[in-house]
Scaffold this motif. Sequence first.
Motif, short mmCIF file in Angstrom:
data_model
loop_
_atom_site.label_atom_id
_atom_site.label_comp_id
_atom_site.label_asym_id
_atom_site.label_seq_id
_atom_site.Cartn_x
_atom_site.Cartn_y
_atom_site.Cartn_z
N THR A 138 -48.89 -22.24 -7.42
CA THR A 138 -48.32 -20.90 -6.97
C THR A 138 -47.29 -20.66 -8.16
OG1 THR A 138 -48.84 -21.38 -4.70
CG2 THR A 138 -47.09 -19.99 -5.14
N ALA A 139 -46.42 -21.54 -8.27
CA ALA A 139 -45.28 -21.27 -9.24
C ALA A 139 -45.87 -20.82 -10.66
CB ALA A 139 -44.70 -22.54 -9.57
N GLU A 140 -47.05 -21.39 -11.08
CA GLU A 140 -47.91 -20.95 -12.26
C GLU A 140 -48.10 -19.34 -12.17
OE1 GLU A 140 -47.70 -22.39 -15.26
OE2 GLU A 140 -46.83 -24.24 -14.74
N HIS A 141 -48.74 -19.28 -11.15
CA HIS A 141 -49.16 -17.95 -10.75
C HIS A 141 -47.99 -16.75 -10.57
CE1 HIS A 141 -53.60 -18.88 -9.23
NE2 HIS A 141 -53.54 -19.28 -10.39
N LEU A 142 -47.25 -17.13 -10.39
CA LEU A 142 -45.88 -16.26 -9.93
C LEU A 142 -45.16 -16.10 -11.47
CD1 LEU A 142 -44.14 -17.83 -6.56
CD2 LEU A 142 -45.32 -15.53 -7.02
N HIS A 143 -45.27 -17.22 -12.33
CA HIS A 143 -44.64 -16.89 -13.64
C HIS A 143 -45.51 -15.91 -14.50
CE1 HIS A 143 -44.21 -18.22 -17.89
NE2 HIS A 143 -43.27 -18.12 -17.48
N THR A 144 -46.89 -16.06 -14.23
CA THR A 144 -47.94 -15.25 -14.87
C THR A 144 -47.67 -13.76 -14.22
OG1 THR A 144 -49.63 -16.98 -15.09
CG2 THR A 144 -50.32 -14.66 -15.31
N THR A 145 -47.60 -13.40 -12.96
CA THR A 145 -47.16 -12.36 -12.42
C THR A 145 -46.11 -11.68 -13.15
OG1 THR A 145 -47.99 -12.81 -10.12
CG2 THR A 145 -46.68 -11.17 -10.27
N LEU A 146 -44.82 -12.37 -13.36
CA LEU A 146 -43.65 -11.93 -14.02
C LEU A 146 -44.12 -11.45 -15.51
CD1 LEU A 146 -41.01 -14.28 -12.45
CD2 LEU A 146 -41.23 -12.04 -11.82
N GLN A 147 -44.86 -12.20 -16.30
CA GLN A 147 -45.07 -11.81 -17.26
C GLN A 147 -45.98 -10.42 -17.53
OE1 GLN A 147 -47.38 -15.56 -18.68
NE2 GLN A 147 -45.53 -15.80 -20.02
N GLN A 148 -46.88 -10.31 -16.47
CA GLN A 148 -47.70 -9.09 -16.30
C GLN A 148 -46.70 -7.85 -16.08
OE1 GLN A 148 -50.89 -10.04 -13.44
NE2 GLN A 148 -51.99 -11.17 -15.09
N LEU A 149 -45.82 -8.13 -15.34
CA LEU A 149 -44.68 -6.84 -14.99
C LEU A 149 -43.90 -6.39 -16.07
CD1 LEU A 149 -43.61 -8.11 -11.44
CD2 LEU A 149 -44.94 -6.27 -12.06
N GLY A 150 -43.73 -7.51 -17.30
CA GLY A 150 -43.20 -7.08 -18.17
C GLY A 150 -41.56 -6.70 -18.15
N SER A 151 -40.85 -5.48 -18.39
CA SER A 151 -39.67 -5.09 -18.10
C SER A 151 -39.33 -4.97 -16.81
CB SER A 151 -39.75 -3.88 -18.82
OG SER A 151 -40.29 -2.79 -18.47
N ASP A 152 -40.27 -4.78 -15.89
CA ASP A 152 -40.19 -4.53 -14.58
C ASP A 152 -39.87 -5.66 -13.98
OD1 ASP A 152 -40.40 -1.74 -14.45
OD2 ASP A 152 -42.74 -1.83 -14.12
N ALA A 153 -40.01 -6.99 -14.40
CA ALA A 153 -39.95 -8.18 -13.78
C ALA A 153 -38.39 -8.31 -13.23
CB ALA A 153 -40.37 -9.16 -14.68
N LYS A 154 -37.49 -7.50 -14.14
CA LYS A 154 -36.09 -7.91 -13.66
C LYS A 154 -35.77 -7.02 -12.41
CE LYS A 154 -34.46 -4.07 -16.54
NZ LYS A 154 -35.89 -3.56 -17.11
N ASN A 155 -36.56 -6.18 -12.07
CA ASN A 155 -36.37 -5.62 -10.80
C ASN A 155 -37.02 -6.02 -9.38
OD1 ASN A 155 -34.91 -3.51 -12.30
ND2 ASN A 155 -36.72 -2.73 -13.06
N VAL A 156 -37.66 -7.38 -9.64
CA VAL A 156 -38.27 -8.15 -8.71
C VAL A 156 -37.50 -9.32 -8.41
CG1 VAL A 156 -40.37 -9.33 -7.85
CG2 VAL A 156 -40.52 -7.03 -8.98
N ALA A 157 -37.30 -9.83 -7.00
CA ALA A 157 -36.89 -11.05 -6.68
C ALA A 157 -38.05 -11.91 -6.25
CB ALA A 157 -35.92 -11.09 -5.77
N ILE A 158 -37.77 -13.35 -6.64
CA ILE A 158 -38.88 -14.11 -5.80
C ILE A 158 -37.99 -15.25 -5.34
CG2 ILE A 158 -40.49 -15.92 -6.50
CD1 ILE A 158 -41.68 -13.91 -8.85
N LEU A 159 -38.18 -15.62 -4.01
CA LEU A 159 -37.42 -16.86 -3.31
C LEU A 159 -38.54 -17.78 -2.92
CD1 LEU A 159 -35.19 -14.70 -1.12
CD2 LEU A 159 -34.73 -15.33 -3.54
N ALA A 160 -38.38 -18.94 -3.27
CA ALA A 160 -39.12 -20.14 -2.93
C ALA A 160 -38.04 -21.12 -2.03
CB ALA A 160 -39.57 -20.97 -4.19
N VAL A 161 -38.58 -21.06 -0.71
CA VAL A 161 -37.81 -22.04 0.24
C VAL A 161 -38.41 -23.45 0.40
CG1 VAL A 161 -37.02 -22.20 2.67
CG2 VAL A 161 -37.12 -20.04 1.65
N SER A 162 -37.37 -24.29 0.37
CA SER A 162 -38.13 -25.75 0.29
C SER A 162 -38.74 -26.03 1.92
CB SER A 162 -36.99 -26.75 0.11
OG SER A 162 -37.54 -28.00 0.41
#
Length: 216
Positions: free
Chosen positions: A101-125
Amino acid sequence: MRMSWRLASRLSVITLALVVVILITVIQHNRATPSTPSNSSVGSTSTSASGLQGTDLNGTPAPNFQLTDQYGKTVSLAQFRGKPVVLTFLYTHCPDVCPLTAEHLHTTLQQLGSDAKNVAILAVSTDPKRDDTAAAMRFSTEHNMQNYWHFLTGTQQQLSPIWSSYSIYAQQQQQQVNHSTALFVIDKKGHERVYMGDDFEPGQMTSNLKQLLKEN
């Protein structure tokens, strides 16, 4: 000998009849019981009425919470109002699903490019006994997410109400934690829009986030 042969013959007929009855019962049961897809499959492949990929959550307000991230900073869901948020539930000692899941979220942010900074990702333990700030940072660094998400930890007393408010099941089982695998996609106004299963593809998540970024 003649009586034994007759008895064996009758028993064979009775046995054959029982087998036929059992087979008919099984076939009728299979026809009457339709197969249903798993929650994770539905969450990732279906499309909501709004065009987002995942199970529609009808814009329910996302319950707010406050925890500590991998940097030891206090983080709340409410502070990200104005940004799309991906909320998931993981633990750092997970051997399979959580790292993926972490790897897929990292890939998602890469695909978003400059838009990644406008998105938040929270992982709750989901593992309050072992997940602390150091473990959260180690896991985040291993998956190149230390600067791109907030891995949130807390005590059992802090985490349990959050799990409950999002209908997350989490239970320690020896060295692993049996827990729900879920990703909630939340819009800029803090409303739950879709649920996605752990089998989501980065492209699906990227598409959802791009759509939410365009909304007011």
